[in-house]
Design a protein around this motif. Structure first.
Motif, PDB file in Angstrom:
ATOM      1  N   ALA A  74       0.838  -1.000   0.107  1.00 15.64           N
ATOM      2  CA  ALA A  74       0.007  -0.035  -0.148  1.00 15.64           C
ATOM      3  C   ALA A  74       0.906   1.109  -0.041  1.00 15.64           C
ATOM      4  CB  ALA A  74      -0.874   0.026   1.216  1.00 15.64           C
ATOM      5  N   ARG A  75       0.500   2.372  -0.680  1.00 18.31           N
ATOM      6  CA  ARG A  75       1.282   3.621  -0.813  1.00 18.31           C
ATOM      7  C   ARG A  75       0.034   4.520  -0.390  1.00 18.31           C
ATOM      8  NH1 ARG A  75       4.386   4.406  -5.868  1.00 18.31           N
ATOM      9  NH2 ARG A  75       3.536   2.496  -6.637  1.00 18.31           N
ATOM     10  N   LEU A  76       0.697   5.763   0.177  1.00 19.04           N
ATOM     11  CA  LEU A  76      -0.203   6.832   0.325  1.00 19.04           C
ATOM     12  C   LEU A  76      -0.561   7.608  -0.805  1.00 19.04           C
ATOM     13  CD1 LEU A  76       1.125   8.964   3.326  1.00 19.04           C
ATOM     14  CD2 LEU A  76      -0.787   7.593   3.110  1.00 19.04           C
ATOM     15  N   PRO A  77      -1.772   7.860  -1.138  1.00 17.31           N
ATOM     16  CA  PRO A  77      -2.312   8.504  -2.555  1.00 17.31           C
ATOM     17  C   PRO A  77      -1.551   9.994  -2.409  1.00 17.31           C
ATOM     18  CG  PRO A  77      -4.065   8.656  -0.830  1.00 17.31           C
ATOM     19  CD  PRO A  77      -2.921   7.612  -0.354  1.00 17.31           C
ATOM     20  N   ARG A  78      -1.551  10.254  -3.783  1.00 18.44           N
ATOM     21  CA  ARG A  78      -0.721  11.523  -4.008  1.00 18.44           C
ATOM     22  C   ARG A  78      -1.706  12.763  -3.826  1.00 18.44           C
ATOM     23  NH1 ARG A  78       0.234  13.328  -9.027  1.00 18.44           N
ATOM     24  NH2 ARG A  78      -0.582  11.766  -9.996  1.00 18.44           N
ATOM     25  N   LYS A  79      -2.902  12.478  -3.891  1.00 16.71           N
ATOM     26  CA  LYS A  79      -3.888  13.795  -3.865  1.00 16.71           C
ATOM     27  C   LYS A  79      -4.850  13.283  -2.807  1.00 16.71           C
ATOM     28  CE  LYS A  79      -6.116  16.329  -6.355  1.00 16.71           C
ATOM     29  NZ  LYS A  79      -6.811  17.059  -7.554  1.00 16.71           N
ATOM     30  N   SER A  80      -5.124  14.106  -1.588  1.00 13.88           N
ATOM     31  CA  SER A  80      -5.786  13.816  -0.543  1.00 13.88           C
ATOM     32  C   SER A  80      -6.712  15.003  -0.097  1.00 13.88           C
ATOM     33  CB  SER A  80      -5.525  12.809   0.320  1.00 13.88           C
ATOM     34  OG  SER A  80      -4.804  13.383   1.476  1.00 13.88           O
ATOM     35  N   TYR A  81      -7.792  14.774   0.967  1.00  8.33           N
ATOM     36  CA  TYR A  81      -8.163  16.022   1.425  1.00  8.33           C
ATOM     37  C   TYR A  81      -7.323  16.645   2.331  1.00  8.33           C
ATOM     38  CZ  TYR A  81      -8.880  13.914   6.043  1.00  8.33           C
ATOM     39  OH  TYR A  81      -8.571  13.475   7.403  1.00  8.33           O
ATOM     40  N   LEU A  82      -6.233  15.966   2.772  1.00 12.49           N
ATOM     41  CA  LEU A  82      -5.204  16.595   3.611  1.00 12.49           C
ATOM     42  C   LEU A  82      -3.971  17.370   3.012  1.00 12.49           C
ATOM     43  CD1 LEU A  82      -4.652  13.354   5.900  1.00 12.49           C
ATOM     44  CD2 LEU A  82      -5.555  15.583   6.730  1.00 12.49           C
TER      45      LEU A  82
END
Lengths: 244, 554
Positions: B14-22
């Motif tokens: 799993a990887r952190l998504p490039r774009k998020s609400y944060l």
């Protein structure tokens, strides 16, 4: 704008033009946005009913316990001014309803005219209320240290029933509730009038005559609600056993 | 349709998504003026944690004072102020907004398949009102405190005290509107913003619980608001509504106050139950047993909750006959509560149970809430109530429900959705430890208080007879264990923001719509509004979907 424009008003926001500017990003369609806002307003009015409900509950109990005091207190109110105010408020509800209609048929001038009328009638109501409040101060019928039961124990009007000093003390409770309920109502009127100024300014910019009727419609609901509160307050506070 | 969404259980890939609400926008302004329900939820999370710490410190002071029979740590009127502020802060600034305004705010749009709550600006306004209300209450505390207890009982609060009652009442009035706006937003969102195919009976039970909570919020809170206005008017202008010397009635205050404040305890437990439904189902890998019954029991609790307020006034001179009716109605609340407990037990029966941290907290909730609920039935019985009212038995009862129930559920929810909120896992071993420590600490703190109350120790006194000391020492010792249990998440959760394992989209293999999108989610939640084509808690659908996706990818 003619009557044909009115007939096709709801259809002039077709999807082929893309999103109208007032559609917020998180809604899927204009109708969803409109229904949500409308429903939200009704839910808010429900909370308002509960808010006033507390005071009506207190009124009910004390009126039941101290009925003679409530009759005597009620009879000191000026029924002419009260009736006039009721008429003024109903008229303002009519002009508000006309504002909604004007927004729906997309006539900016008509909308502004009726919004202005509503503001004026609102101020007339508050003015008359102010005169009534002033009279209560003059008569020493405002709860607090300067409250006087003299008028109820030894009425100047020979037809009025004299109360025992003990019961006459309870008229203070009546006037507390009178000021509280009409005061809370007047506060809602003041908030309403402030919002009306904002709506008038936005209407002048043409914000509500391009199909975005919702704010006017919702404010109309609020205004009618405030009106209905008065429709209950008027008989409960002014008309107790007037026929005697 | 959703083949672009990949959920793999393996967290190593799993990887952190490039774009998020944060990371959509940066800077303080982008947070303070946001309309995003997820960011507002985070704002709420931070502010309620702040108030929880203050309330917790006050609780610690109370327990320290009660370590010895004499009032030696602080003067008795200081003690009155401390427990009053503890109650006011914990109830109005922590418990009422705890789950709804944080977890509920974050998840309800995700669960119904919407891009945001119906009124994002009102949602933000709600947080500002909460903060302003909190500042008023803090101001009341700093300027000298309030010593009425959280109940503002008249005529004590209106005529006999010279403390900052009006300031605190104003704070609660304002914070109350925050709660009304949250409730309003939830109701409209659930009615008008559900995605295609999301029928009422496909909603997760989390949403049903919050819907029931919202009903209480919008119908109850305005009554509290007007009651506090009346108390303020009474103090400022001496209007006499609650003053017996002028013909007013202090009991009227009790009626109005408890008309809100009894349903308010269901504001404080229903969202907790809502969290437990999700957690139990996910970690038993079974559809919640009796979905419809659990859904309607939430609504039933909300409705019954409005019909029981007089049980707070059995000893205050109400009519015996009405007390009888209210006693019966109060016992009726046990029915929907028991429906929930038994259905959750049946959900676990023959399920594939795993013991992740949220599940441990949920088990804690089970035991503690059941004890708290059953002792509520004791108190609903009029004869028992006369003996136990205003004793530590009542204190123990509502702490079992509020702290043992709601706080456990809140922590279960925070751990359960932490990967969704932040994209990272909390550390598993230490969080399990925290769950166990919290449970043990809680039992040691509050169980002795049942005994104390039964033996007749009254609440709200700084001093007590020496006979009660042993049990009080137990309670204080338990409170320090409980304190450690609460401190642990305060350290490891922020730690996990940086060092936690990357969670992936669906670390629990749960079925809710919120788990089918990336974690942390995009600002607009869904790339495309989803279409709900299966029932809630359909693990077979999830298995098929995952299998299909793995094949597509591989």
């Amino acid at each position: 704008m003619d009557s044909q424009a009115y007939a096709s008003a709801t259809d002039t926001l077709p999807a082929e033009h893309g999103h109208p500017p007032f559609l917020r990003h998180h809604f899927e369609s204009v109708s969803q946005q409109r229904e949500a806002a409308n429903f939200g307003m009704w839910v808010f009015l429900l909370t308002e009913v509960m808010f006033f409900g507390g005071m009506f509950c207190a009124y009910l109990i004390f009126r039941n316990w101290y009925h003679p005091a409530f009759v005597a207190g009620s009879n000191t109110l000026d029924i002419t001014l009260g009736t006039t105010n009721t008429a003024v408020l109903i008229a303002s509800s009519f002009t508000m309803a006309m504002s909604v209609y004007a927004a729906e048929i997309r006539r900016r001038g008509m909308l502004m005219f009726f919004l202005a009328c509503t503001i004026v009638l609102g101020f007339v109501f508050l003015g008359i209320k102010g005169v009534e409040y002033h009279q209560k101060f003059v008569d020493h019928h405002v709860p607090g240290p300067s409250f006087s039961i003299e008028e109820f124990v030894h009425p100047s009007n020979p037809k009025a029933l004299a109360l025992t000093p003990d019961m006459a003390e309870k008229t203070q409770l009546y006037f507390s509730l009178y000021f509280l309920m009409t005061g809370m109502h007047a506060l809602h009127m003041i908030i309403g009038i402030s919002l009306l100024f904002f709506l008038l300014w936005r209407a002048y910019q043409g914000a509500y005559t391009e199909g975005h009727v919702m704010p006017i419609e919702n404010f109309g609901l609020y205004w009618h609600f405030v009106d209905i509160i008065w429709i209950f307050l008027f008989p409960l506070l002014y008309l107790i056993s007037r026929y005697r | 349709m959703s083949s672009t969404i990949i959920s793999l259980p393996d967290q190593t890939t799993a990887r952190l998504p490039r774009k998020s609400y944060l990371n959509q926008e940066y800077g303080l302004k982008s947070w303070l003026l946001t309309g995003d329900h997820k960011r507002i939820a985070i704002l709420y999370l931070i502010s309620i944690t702040f108030f929880f710490i203050i309330g917790g410190i006050l609780a610690g002071l109370i327990r320290m004072e009660l370590l010895t029979p004499a009032a030696d740590l602080m003067a008795t009127d200081t003690y009155n102020k401390v427990f009053s502020m503890h109650g006011i802060i914990m109830i109005f600034l922590f418990l009422v907004p705890s789950v709804p305004a944080t977890i509920g705010n974050f998840l309800i749009p995700l669960m119904v398949g919407a891009r945001d709550l119906a009124f994002p600006k009102i949602n933000l306004l709600s947080w500002y009102l909460y903060v302003i209300g909190g500042i008023f209450i803090l101001a009341a505390m700093v300027l000298g405190g309030v010593d009425t207890g959280w109940t503002f009982t008249t005529p004590l609060s209106t005529h006999y005290l010279n403390t900052h009652v009006v300031t605190a009442a104003m704070g609660i009035f304002i914070a109350g509107f925050a709660s009304i706006f949250t409730g309003l937003n939830f109701i409209v969102t659930v009615h008008r913003m559900r995605c295609p195919g999301m029928t009422w009976f496909r909603l997760p039970l989390f949403v049903w619980g919050h819907y029931a909570t919202s009903i209480i919020m919008i119908l109850g809170t305005p009554v509290l608001a007007i009651t506090l206005v009346l108390v303020a008017m009474e103090r400022l202008f001496d209007i006499g509504v609650f003053d017996p010397t002028k013909g007013g009635d202090p009991l009227l205050f009790q009626h109005l106050f408890w008309f809100y404040s009894h349903p308010a305890v269901y504001i404080m437990i229903l969202p907790g139950m809502a969290v437990i439904s999700e957690v139990i189902s996910t970690f038993s890998r079974k559809r919640v047993f009796g979905y419809t019954a659990v859904a309607f029991s939430s609504v039933a609790i909300a409705v019954f909750g409005f019909l029981v307020w007089e049980h707070h006034m059995f000893i205050m001179g109400v009519s015996q006959y009405s007390a009888l009716v209210f006693s019966l109605l109060t016992m009726l609340v046990a029915v929907p509560s028991a429906i929930k407990i038994f259905n959750w037990a049946m959900t676990m029966y023959q399920g594939s149970i795993t013991f992740e941290t949220p599940m441990l907290y949920a088990f804690g909730f089970f035991g503690l809430f059941t004890i708290g609920g059953l002792t509520g039935v004791f108190l609903a019985t009029m004869g028992m109530d006369i003996h136990l009212t205003e004793t530590y038995f009542v204190v123990a009862h509502f702490h079992f429900v509020m702290v043992g129930g709601m706080l456990m559920a809140y922590l279960a929810g925070i751990h359960f959705w932490w990967p969704k909120m932040t994209g990272r896992m909390y550390p598993e071993a230490i969080s399990k430890l925290a769950a166990v420590v919290t449970f043990i600490g809680f039992i040691v703190t509050f169980f002795p208080q049942f005994l104390l109350g039964y033996l007749g120790m009254p609440r709200r006194y700084a001093a007590y007879p020496a006979d009660f000391q042993v049990l009080n020492v137990f309670s204080t010792a338990g409170a320090s264990i409980l304190g450690i249990g609460y401190l642990l998440p305060l350290f490891y959760l922020p730690w996990s923001l940086i060092y936690g394992k990357i969670a992936g989209d669906n670390p629990w293999q749960a079925t809710g719509l919120e788990w089918q999108i990336q974690s942390p989610p995009l600002t607009e939640n869904f790339v495309e509004i989803p279409i709900m084509d299966h029932e809630a808690y359909d693990y077979e659908w999830l298995a098929n979907k995952t299998q299909h996706e793995v094949q597509t990818v591989g």
